[in-house]
Design an enzyme around this catalytic site. Sequence first.
Site, short mmCIF file in Angstrom:
data_model
loop_
_atom_site.label_atom_id
_atom_site.label_comp_id
_atom_site.label_asym_id
_atom_site.label_seq_id
_atom_site.Cartn_x
_atom_site.Cartn_y
_atom_site.Cartn_z
N GLN A 177 0.40 40.78 12.49
CA GLN A 177 -0.44 40.02 12.86
C GLN A 177 -1.36 40.25 14.13
O GLN A 177 -2.37 39.97 14.12
CB GLN A 177 0.57 38.99 13.97
CG GLN A 177 1.32 38.13 13.00
CD GLN A 177 0.75 37.32 12.41
OE1 GLN A 177 -0.34 36.89 12.56
NE2 GLN A 177 1.38 36.59 11.19
N ALA A 195 -2.74 42.45 3.90
CA ALA A 195 -4.06 42.03 3.97
C ALA A 195 -4.50 40.58 4.03
O ALA A 195 -5.59 40.20 4.77
CB ALA A 195 -4.72 42.72 2.63
N CYS A 320 14.13 21.31 11.47
CA CYS A 320 13.84 20.13 10.66
C CYS A 320 12.92 20.47 9.45
O CYS A 320 12.88 19.58 8.56
CB CYS A 320 13.30 18.95 11.71
SG CYS A 320 14.26 18.71 13.13
#
Length: 470
Positions: A177, A195, A320
């Site tokens: 990240q 990538a 959920c």
Amino acid sequence: MPYFDAASSLPLHPVARQALAAALEDGWADPARPHREGRRARMLLDAARETAAEAVGCRPDELTFTSSGTRALHTGVAGALAGRARAGRRLVVSAVEHSAVLHAAGAHRDAGGEVTEVGVDRAGRVAPEAVAAALGDDTALVCVQSANHEVGTRQPVGAIASVCRAAGVPLLVDAAQSLAWGPVEDGWSLLAASAHKWGGPPGVGLLAVRKGVRFAPARPVDERESGRAAGFENIPAVVAAAASLRAVRETADAEAARLRTLVDRIRERVPELVPDVEVVGDPVRRLPHLVTFSCLYADGEALLYALDREGFAVSSGSSCTSSTLTPSHVLRAMGVLSEGNVRLSLPPGTAEEDVERFLAALPGAVASVRAALAPPAPAPARPSVVPDEREGAGDALTVDSLGKRCPIPVIELAKAIGRVPVGGVITVLSDDAAARLDIPAWCAMRGQEYGGESPHGDGPGTAYRVRRVS
């Protein structure tokens, strides 16, 4: 349609598209062959490796191209553990690592190894002191991400690396990240990335292993990529990945400053526009483009569909929206609200107008989802000396939410809290995994006292106790 899910994947960067097309013409041959076509392919592969190594901050001969970021992590964990088998069989991981690392840890445990998980604070931060406490003479490897995939919190990699170096233990960093925004703090031993997170083509990962780190690739060993990635190299994709990484780095500082301003606006405005919202993750030490928040009394999957109908692509860590009906392991480790969870990760070039459109659309989307579940209005406060004379009131009350899923148990708790006097206790019975996060979070947001949990007798589920304070 504004795409606000950059943390999952990005479309091909224009530079990646151009490099891919060019490399398809010249990078098709076997780079291991000495003929002209092979040499041309080898030159492309070597140039891509040098470009990627410069961005990572390592030597070209320390960097391997893999078939994905997940494969890079699996190979890195397995290879480092095997290389240090004599030192011990303990693997230390943070509780908020990417699932690829946790799956690798599970495989190590199944094979007879030991795994120690290091917890995080409510912002998702790993404390270097906690890593130090988890180390032992039998520790073979430590895994800590540079920045969290779900909430954006940056980890103190430099300080953790110093702890590991002092103990003589290698540190593997998942930089998927953060790598597009700049190099990882120095001191790491192994590093992995993917990538497609920065606009390169999917199917390309990076694995860097510093010289001097004991590493034993899993057998059978291929002669390519130092034995760390078997099979014929996808040279066009590798070239495109390296070219796009260099391109995004050139504009990273300016784009990070611009997106941080937009995310700051989202972090500030969402709680003002939508009641009963918790913004999670570190507010300062974080990725510049990512923000996550959770909404009480909202079904996460329904909220994502509602936002999709408004024209916004976002993601969620809510139970959920999960096929397992369990909340994200990241939110669980942080101990924050999981229901109605929304993650926005803005891609480079996001327009200010699109963010304003999202902020305008969000209140209506949340309200429509909540209306379908009929959440309660906030209960008025009453002095503890005034008894509750309404039907069914008393000093204690049990709410049976067994078999009901997020966010129904919390909605039923909120509806029932007014039926006991101040000082009274409500016990919520629930077999929904999200309740373990969401009931304490509701108490903190509503100013009520969470009394802990216990098994529900001989039956299924758990009993959660809540004492009414106001």
